[in-house]
Design an enzyme around this catalytic site. Structure first.
Site, PDB file in Angstrom:
ATOM      1  N   ARG A 123       0.837  -1.204   0.000  1.00 39.20           N
ATOM      2  CA  ARG A 123       0.000   0.000   0.000  1.00 39.20           C
ATOM      3  C   ARG A 123       0.869   1.251   0.000  1.00 39.20           C
ATOM      4  O   ARG A 123       0.548   2.251  -0.653  1.00 39.20           O
ATOM      5  CB  ARG A 123      -0.911  -0.004   1.226  1.00 39.20           C
ATOM      6  CG  ARG A 123      -1.952  -1.114   1.221  1.00 39.20           C
ATOM      7  CD  ARG A 123      -2.672  -1.163   2.554  1.00 39.20           C
ATOM      8  NE  ARG A 123      -3.693  -2.200   2.638  1.00 39.20           N
ATOM      9  CZ  ARG A 123      -3.462  -3.448   3.020  1.00 39.20           C
ATOM     10  NH1 ARG A 123      -2.232  -3.842   3.328  1.00 39.20           N
ATOM     11  NH2 ARG A 123      -4.453  -4.315   3.106  1.00 39.20           N
ATOM     12  N   ASP A 183      -9.571  -4.618   8.484  1.00 40.34           N
ATOM     13  CA  ASP A 183      -8.682  -5.690   8.987  1.00 40.34           C
ATOM     14  C   ASP A 183      -9.344  -6.389  10.195  1.00 40.34           C
ATOM     15  O   ASP A 183      -9.229  -7.604  10.354  1.00 40.34           O
ATOM     16  CB  ASP A 183      -7.334  -5.110   9.466  1.00 40.34           C
ATOM     17  CG  ASP A 183      -6.745  -4.132   8.479  1.00 40.34           C
ATOM     18  OD1 ASP A 183      -5.581  -4.269   8.113  1.00 40.34           O
ATOM     19  OD2 ASP A 183      -7.478  -3.190   8.078  1.00 40.34           O
ATOM     20  N   ARG A 186     -11.859  -8.797   9.043  1.00 45.50           N
ATOM     21  CA  ARG A 186     -11.196 -10.028   8.556  1.00 45.50           C
ATOM     22  C   ARG A 186     -10.748 -10.885   9.744  1.00 45.50           C
ATOM     23  O   ARG A 186     -10.881 -12.112   9.722  1.00 45.50           O
ATOM     24  CB  ARG A 186      -9.977  -9.645   7.705  1.00 45.50           C
ATOM     25  CG  ARG A 186     -10.368  -9.057   6.363  1.00 45.50           C
ATOM     26  CD  ARG A 186      -9.174  -8.495   5.617  1.00 45.50           C
ATOM     27  NE  ARG A 186      -9.554  -8.067   4.268  1.00 45.50           N
ATOM     28  CZ  ARG A 186      -8.982  -7.079   3.601  1.00 45.50           C
ATOM     29  NH1 ARG A 186      -7.989  -6.392   4.140  1.00 45.50           N
ATOM     30  NH2 ARG A 186      -9.383  -6.763   2.399  1.00 45.50           N
ATOM     31  N   HIS A 210      -3.045   0.283   8.716  1.00 45.80           N
ATOM     32  CA  HIS A 210      -3.814  -0.590   7.830  1.00 45.80           C
ATOM     33  C   HIS A 210      -2.795  -1.110   6.817  1.00 45.80           C
ATOM     34  O   HIS A 210      -2.497  -0.466   5.826  1.00 45.80           O
ATOM     35  CB  HIS A 210      -4.921   0.194   7.111  1.00 45.80           C
ATOM     36  CG  HIS A 210      -5.566  -0.579   5.993  1.00 45.80           C
ATOM     37  ND1 HIS A 210      -6.220  -1.770   6.178  1.00 45.80           N
ATOM     38  CD2 HIS A 210      -5.633  -0.332   4.656  1.00 45.80           C
ATOM     39  CE1 HIS A 210      -6.674  -2.223   5.017  1.00 45.80           C
ATOM     40  NE2 HIS A 210      -6.322  -1.378   4.070  1.00 45.80           N
TER      41      HIS A 210
END
Ligand SMILES: NC(=O)C1=CN([C@@H]2O[C@H](COP(=O)(O)OP(=O)(O)OC[C@H]3O[C@@H](n4cnc5c(N)ncnc54)[C@H](O)[C@@H]3O)[C@@H](O)[C@H]2O)C=CC1
Ligand SMILES: CC(=O)C(=O)O
Length: 351
Positions: A123, A183, A186, A210
């Site tokens: 990212r 997250d 998840r 993140h």
């Protein structure tokens, strides 16, 4: 859905069909000024922006939804496609324009525009490209909606939330990054799957960046109100630290796996962002792990103007507070490392 900017109620010869169709009721009071329409703008009508837009529509969150993108044809196509679902959805006015004036008076602006990762790319690698875009996006958003709350989704989300804060001049409580809300979902899914329970009964947070340096707060996980690790200890049930680390690694690897399989992630972030929009606009005062100005919390260096995810109370005023979850020394130290990683990246931006 109401009439959009692109359609009209005027029939042939300029007859206003809505007037012809309904006989007006006499002596009505004007609408209450306190009952103002609510509006969300979504910037970036790509995979993520459209997943967020469609989740917001199905959840009946606002009266008006504005979409902005740099590609006019794609944008109009997306707007029409959503408008054509009018018969199946709660009534929402949908606008779309490449011009930011369409966002005027937004309560919440959700920014998803920008480059996304290709398979295997981190990212943080997207940073320079997306900072440049934010210079074009954030100032007009704030110009047209000076009282809005900004919700940043584009990656790398923590650093871009800092960039949005700097470029917007808004107080920090009104600039939030979607952060590790995704997250944590998840994480809850994987724990629930492991224990064969409903993920909504699993309370568990991932905090920090993140991304690759995120931190799993194992010490505070509970299922149906039962603190998991202390329960296992009390029952003298052995568990391996490796098993826990494997679950956290699976969370970190999730996005990479989905991107390598389908090219991008969209549905889960769509629900995550709509969930945050609900807490903010409906003043739910719910706790979400989201990216907030973190200096001074949990021993994070008070010289670091970093945004990273902490369990934060969200409501109509944006970020209302940060909760004091118990962290083990190891968790606190990992969180401070995550803050350091982000601060180092930010120091190269010159903002
Ligand atoms: N924070 C999170 O949890 C997640 C973040 N993301 C991030 O969201 C971003 C968007 O991802 P996708 O929608 O998959 O990408 P995409 O490529 O499908 O869409 C990006 C959109 O941004 C638009 N855009 C580019 N420059 C613009 C500008 N100056 N003004 C307005 N619109 C502009 C493009 O035309 C395109 O429609 C990426 O940075 C991605 O990494 C994706 C998933 C989860
Ligand atoms: C792409 C991304 O940031 C995610 O799905 O977590």
């Amino acid at each position: 859905m109401q009439k959009s900017a692109s359609t009209s109620s005027l029939g042939p010869g300029g007859l206003d069909l809505s007037q012809a169709f309904f006989k007006p009721i006499q002596n009505t009071a004007p609408p209450s000024s306190t009952n103002r329409n609510s509006k969300i703008s979504v910037i970036g009508a790509g995979n993520v922006g459209m997943a967020i837009a469609q989740t917001i529509l199905t959840q009946d969150l606002v009266d008006e939804l504005a979409l902005v993108d740099a590609k006019p044809d794609k944008l109009r196509g997306e707007m029409l496609d959503l408008q054509h679902a009018a018969a199946f959805l709660p009534r929402t006015k949908i606008l779309a324009s490449v011009d930011y004036s369409a966002t005027v008076g937004s309560d919440l602006c959700i920014v998803t525009a920008g480059a996304r990762q290709v398979a295997g790319e981190s990212r943080l690698n997207l940073l320079q490209r997306n900072v440049a875009l934010f210079r074009d996006i954030i100032p007009p958003l704030v110009k047209y909606s000076p009282d809005c709350i900004l919700l940043i989704v584009s990656n790398p989300v923590d650093v871009l939330t800092y960039v949005a804060w700097k470029l917007s001049g808004l107080p920090s409580n009104r600039v939030v990054g979607s952060g590790t809300n995704l997250d944590s979902s998840r994480f809850r899914f994987l724990i629930a799957d492991h224990l064969d329970v409903n993920a909504q009964d699993v309370q568990a947070y991932i905090v920090g960046e993140h991304g690759d340096s995120s931190v799993a707060l194992w010490s505070s996980i509970s299922v149906g109100g039962v603190p998991v690790l202390s329960f296992l200890k009390k029952q003298q049930i052995a568990y391996e630290k490796e098993t826990l680390e494997k679950i956290h690694k699976a969370v970190v690897d999730s996005a990479y796996e989905v991107i390598s399989l389908k090219g991008y992630t969209s549905w889960a972030i769509g629900y995550s962002a709509a969930n945050l929009a609900r807490s903010i606009l409906r003043d739910q005062r719910k706790i979400h792990p989201v990216s907030v100005l973190a200096k001074g919390f949990y021993g994070i260096n008070s010289n670091y103007d970093v945004f990273l995810s902490l369990p934060a109370l969200l409501g109509r005023g944006g970020v209302l507070g940060v909760t004091d979850v118990h962290l083990t020394d190891e968790e606190a130290s990992r969180l401070r490392e995550s803050a350091k990683t982000i601060a180092e990246v930010q120091s190269q931006l010159g903002l």
